[in-house]
Design an enzyme around this catalytic site. Structure first.
Site, PDB file in Angstrom:
ATOM      1  N   ASP A  66      41.499  37.529  47.793  1.00 33.56           N
ATOM      2  CA  ASP A  66      40.757  36.340  47.402  1.00 33.56           C
ATOM      3  C   ASP A  66      40.363  35.583  48.670  1.00 33.56           C
ATOM      4  O   ASP A  66      40.801  35.917  49.770  1.00 33.56           O
ATOM      5  CB  ASP A  66      41.551  35.470  46.436  1.00 33.56           C
ATOM      6  CG  ASP A  66      42.783  34.828  47.063  1.00 33.56           C
ATOM      7  OD1 ASP A  66      43.014  35.038  48.267  1.00 33.56           O
ATOM      8  OD2 ASP A  66      43.513  34.126  46.351  1.00 33.56           O
ATOM      9  N   SER A  67      39.549  34.578  48.526  1.00 28.40           N
ATOM     10  CA  SER A  67      38.929  33.946  49.687  1.00 28.40           C
ATOM     11  C   SER A  67      39.686  32.733  50.208  1.00 28.40           C
ATOM     12  O   SER A  67      39.409  32.248  51.301  1.00 28.40           O
ATOM     13  CB  SER A  67      37.516  33.505  49.326  1.00 28.40           C
ATOM     14  OG  SER A  67      37.555  32.547  48.275  1.00 28.40           O
ATOM     15  N   GLY A 113      39.670  30.117  48.084  1.00 28.80           N
ATOM     16  CA  GLY A 113      39.067  29.076  47.257  1.00 28.80           C
ATOM     17  C   GLY A 113      40.004  28.515  46.208  1.00 28.80           C
ATOM     18  O   GLY A 113      39.980  27.312  45.925  1.00 28.80           O
ATOM     19  N   PHE A 114      40.848  29.369  45.628  1.00 31.20           N
ATOM     20  CA  PHE A 114      41.746  28.896  44.569  1.00 31.20           C
ATOM     21  C   PHE A 114      42.686  27.817  45.083  1.00 31.20           C
ATOM     22  O   PHE A 114      43.102  26.933  44.323  1.00 31.20           O
ATOM     23  CB  PHE A 114      42.549  30.067  44.002  1.00 31.20           C
ATOM     24  CG  PHE A 114      43.574  29.651  42.985  1.00 31.20           C
ATOM     25  CD1 PHE A 114      43.190  29.204  41.733  1.00 31.20           C
ATOM     26  CD2 PHE A 114      44.930  29.675  43.277  1.00 31.20           C
ATOM     27  CE1 PHE A 114      44.135  28.801  40.786  1.00 31.20           C
ATOM     28  CE2 PHE A 114      45.882  29.290  42.352  1.00 31.20           C
ATOM     29  CZ  PHE A 114      45.476  28.852  41.103  1.00 31.20           C
ATOM     30  N   GLY A 173      37.007  30.040  38.173  1.00 31.18           N
ATOM     31  CA  GLY A 173      37.094  28.696  37.625  1.00 31.18           C
ATOM     32  C   GLY A 173      37.793  28.586  36.292  1.00 31.18           C
ATOM     33  O   GLY A 173      37.707  27.554  35.631  1.00 31.18           O
ATOM     34  N   ASP A 209      43.627  40.006  37.621  1.00 32.25           N
ATOM     35  CA  ASP A 209      44.809  39.802  38.471  1.00 32.25           C
ATOM     36  C   ASP A 209      45.521  38.551  38.007  1.00 32.25           C
ATOM     37  O   ASP A 209      44.912  37.647  37.414  1.00 32.25           O
ATOM     38  CB  ASP A 209      44.406  39.630  39.943  1.00 32.25           C
ATOM     39  CG  ASP A 209      44.020  38.185  40.252  1.00 32.25           C
ATOM     40  OD1 ASP A 209      44.865  37.454  40.796  1.00 32.25           O
ATOM     41  OD2 ASP A 209      42.889  37.781  39.908  1.00 32.25           O
ATOM     42  N   CYS A 221      59.405  53.244  27.376  1.00 32.95           N
ATOM     43  CA  CYS A 221      58.926  52.741  28.669  1.00 32.95           C
ATOM     44  C   CYS A 221      59.518  53.594  29.789  1.00 32.95           C
ATOM     45  O   CYS A 221      60.706  53.928  29.771  1.00 32.95           O
ATOM     46  CB  CYS A 221      59.317  51.280  28.851  1.00 32.95           C
ATOM     47  SG  CYS A 221      58.867  50.581  30.454  1.00 32.95           S
ATOM     48  N   CYS A 253      59.725  52.696  33.003  1.00 28.75           N
ATOM     49  CA  CYS A 253      60.113  51.906  34.176  1.00 28.75           C
ATOM     50  C   CYS A 253      61.551  52.226  34.577  1.00 28.75           C
ATOM     51  O   CYS A 253      62.297  52.863  33.833  1.00 28.75           O
ATOM     52  CB  CYS A 253      59.961  50.409  33.888  1.00 28.75           C
ATOM     53  SG  CYS A 253      61.295  49.700  32.889  1.00 28.75           S
ATOM     54  N   CYS A 300      64.176  50.771  31.910  1.00 28.62           N
ATOM     55  CA  CYS A 300      64.264  51.436  30.610  1.00 28.62           C
ATOM     56  C   CYS A 300      64.603  52.922  30.757  1.00 28.62           C
ATOM     57  O   CYS A 300      65.530  53.431  30.111  1.00 28.62           O
ATOM     58  CB  CYS A 300      62.960  51.260  29.839  1.00 28.62           C
ATOM     59  SG  CYS A 300      62.572  49.532  29.452  1.00 28.62           S
ATOM     60  N   HIS A 305      59.665  46.655  35.465  1.00 26.12           N
ATOM     61  CA  HIS A 305      59.324  46.809  34.052  1.00 26.12           C
ATOM     62  C   HIS A 305      58.009  46.115  33.716  1.00 26.12           C
ATOM     63  O   HIS A 305      57.149  46.693  33.040  1.00 26.12           O
ATOM     64  CB  HIS A 305      60.426  46.253  33.151  1.00 26.12           C
ATOM     65  CG  HIS A 305      59.996  46.162  31.720  1.00 26.12           C
ATOM     66  ND1 HIS A 305      60.032  47.230  30.852  1.00 26.12           N
ATOM     67  CD2 HIS A 305      59.462  45.122  31.004  1.00 26.12           C
ATOM     68  CE1 HIS A 305      59.541  46.876  29.673  1.00 26.12           C
ATOM     69  NE2 HIS A 305      59.200  45.592  29.738  1.00 26.12           N
TER      70      HIS A 305
END
Length: 543
Positions: A206-207, A209-210, A358, A408, A448, A450, A453, A480
């Site tokens: 990301d830039s 900005g957030f 946004g 994300d 699952c 993972c 599990c 998980h």
């Protein structure tokens, strides 16, 4: 071959942007003085001292009285019609050209770092493939785990990349945080973030900005860029809980080093990082802010900052620069989202992919899905669409139905550290730290793969580890939750390819919402409305 436009572009607008872009690039190449001379005296630039050829783009820094003025390239756009371009079925009657999943990429001179293939659609949902440099491949829909500083807490790169349950093709890094620690110059000198973290998959950054929203109290936003108080150099040696004068503490904490992040700086950092997909620095306003003037300024500034990002981008052969649609929650005809989209339409030749920004900031779900819906209807079908900061499984299923490809969010990993597991059915979550699981011998979720599990760790065992703060508990829960997200998006992709995404959505909703007639919850109204817009038959939902 070039895909046909849904309606003609405004050539005057394109020429305006092209002229500005070329002028900016020529100025940048001619100047060799450091941009730090243009910074305010109390702000130190993020740009390293040896990066002296990235000047402030003064020709794009307009006077304040023009902040709310419609940009010149949009003066002749017809805003009585919805903005959209290069649309195909189901939006128009033009058949969408598909590419099989095993097709080798063919990169172009226009976009040498991205080859985008659409493999299948089901209603508006899409299964696509992003081919990136160094033979990296990302199949969508995809969820990108967030590795803020180049690592996902409690997991090794080997696990993320090669564990069968995870096998994540792409992760996200945070430019702002990497610039602070360890510094992007170090990352660059170590061969880029891929090499620095021993990662062969894709990276999206990301830039910064957030952070204008998440660190708003530490930020000052101007036309030039955003100035942050560095939280790591602030005076934090005191203990707020032991000081009666809390306001005095806050004043001390705010006296950290001031750092300026401009569009040019953001791109320099991301070039240093070497991410496969970079995000343009945008002017972000909290979606729940009640300030129409601020939203207008931010929308138009996002377009100007995008032009500055284009000109600062040095590594177009190996890195993609995505644009971010802003405009608040204004989805009206000719509103701010439409204006931002129109601005991107005239810049489309420079943009390999688009993000929807946004959102996920506390707005109502009704507002949320309507923005996603508008952007997916407008953005070209031959480029990827990335919905930023969204990671609830329900949101992924709904927004993929609307046409989103990439997601994300910190939610799956952060909630894991709080002892919450993501699961199929019911509420979708399981609070393993709750006492009800202290003697439960079952694994989190049957089937699952993972480590928790498949490894036979019972809920009781995980409960004990988490209650005692054992790092193994956090690692297993994180493994998980990421495994669950990968299981989710792979199931979604399979359903799209098989042409049964509608059935997948209905089954998912009926697993999670049993209906009030069955003693459970009804599917939320916003979900029903969004699925209606996506042409999903909601009559099959339990009531």
């Amino acid at each position: 071959s070039t895909l046909p436009l849904n309606h003609s572009d405004n050539m005057d607008s394109k020429e305006t942007v092209s002229s500005n872009y070329k002028s900016f690039k020529r100025t940048r190449e001619e100047e060799d003085t450091t941009s730090n001379n243009n910074s305010s005296s109390d702000a130190s630039s993020f740009v390293a001292s040896n990066n002296t050829n990235v000047p402030t783009a003064t020709q794009f820094i307009i006077p304040p009285e023009e902040y709310k003025t419609l940009p010149p390239e949009l003066q002749h756009v017809d805003f009585t019609k919805r903005i959209s371009w290069r649309k195909f079925e189901p939006y128009t009657n033009t058949p969408l050209p598909y590419t099989s999943t095993n097709t080798k990429p063919q990169f172009t001179k226009q976009f040498p770092a991205l080859c985008f293939h659409i493999n299948a659609t089901s209603k508006r949902a899409r299964a696509t493939t992003l081919h990136l440099p160094s033979e990296r491949k990302v199949e969508t829909p995809i969820f990108m785990p967030v590795g803020t500083k180049g690592t996902i807490k409690s997991l090794s790169t080997e696990e993320i990349m090669n564990d069968e349950a995870l096998n994540c093709p792409i992760i996200l890094g945070n430019t702002y945080h990497l610039a602070l620690q360890p510094g992007t110059e170090l990352v660059r000198d170590m061969g880029g973030l891929h090499k620095f973290m021993n990662w062969n998959g894709g990276i999206l950054t990301d830039s910064g900005g957030f952070q204008m929203v998440s660190l708003l109290e530490l930020a000052e936003i101007t036309e030039e860029g955003v100035t942050f108080e560095n939280p790591f150099t602030a005076n934090t040696s005191f203990n707020v809980n032991e000081n009666e004068n809390e306001e005095d503490d806050k004043e001390k904490a705010s006296k950290g080093e001031r750092m300026l992040l401009r569009p040019e700086d953001s791109i320099t950092h991301q070039n240093n990082i070497g991410s496969d997909i970079m995000m343009a620095l945008d002017d972000v306003v909290s979606s729940v802010a009640a300030d129409d003037e601020r939203f207008t300024i931010a929308t138009y500034r996002t377009l100007r900052w995008l032009d500055r990002c284009f000109a600062a981008h040095k590594k177009t052969e190996t890195q993609n620069l995505f644009a971010i649609v802003q405009g608040g929650l204004d989805v009206s005809m000719g509103g701010l989202r439409d204006k931002c989209l129109a601005g991107f339409q005239v810049r489309d030749d420079h943009i390999p992919g688009y993000a929807i920004g946004g959102l996920a900031g506390g707005e109502s779900k009704d507002d949320f899905w309507k923005v996603v819906d508008q952007c997916c209807k407008a953005l070209p079908d031959d480029k990827p669409r990335y919905l930023m900061g969204v990671g609830y499984p329900l949101d992924l299923v709904v927004c993929s139905a609307l046409g989103v490809d990439m997601y994300d969010c910190v939610y799956p990993t952060r909630t894991a550290r709080f002892g919450v597991a993501l699961v199929r059915g019911g509420s979708g979550t399981m609070r393993i730290k709750s006492n009800e699981f202290s003697t439960d011998e079952r694994v989190i979720m049957d089937g699952c793969n993972c480590q928790a599990c498949a490894g036979g760790f019972s809920r009781a065992r995980l409960h004990s580890l988490l209650k005692r703060g054992n790092p193994l508990g956090t690692a297993l829960m994180t493994h998980h939750n990421i495994a669950y997200m990968m299981y989710l998006v792979r199931g979604m992709r399979k359903a799209v390819i098989e042409g049964r995404y509608e059935d997948y959505v209905i089954d998912f909703m009926n697993d999670h919402f049993q209906g009030s007639a069955n003693g459970g919850e009804d599917v939320p109204k916003w979900v029903c409305d969004a699925l209606n817009a996506a042409d999903i038959n909601i009559e099959k939902l339990k009531k």
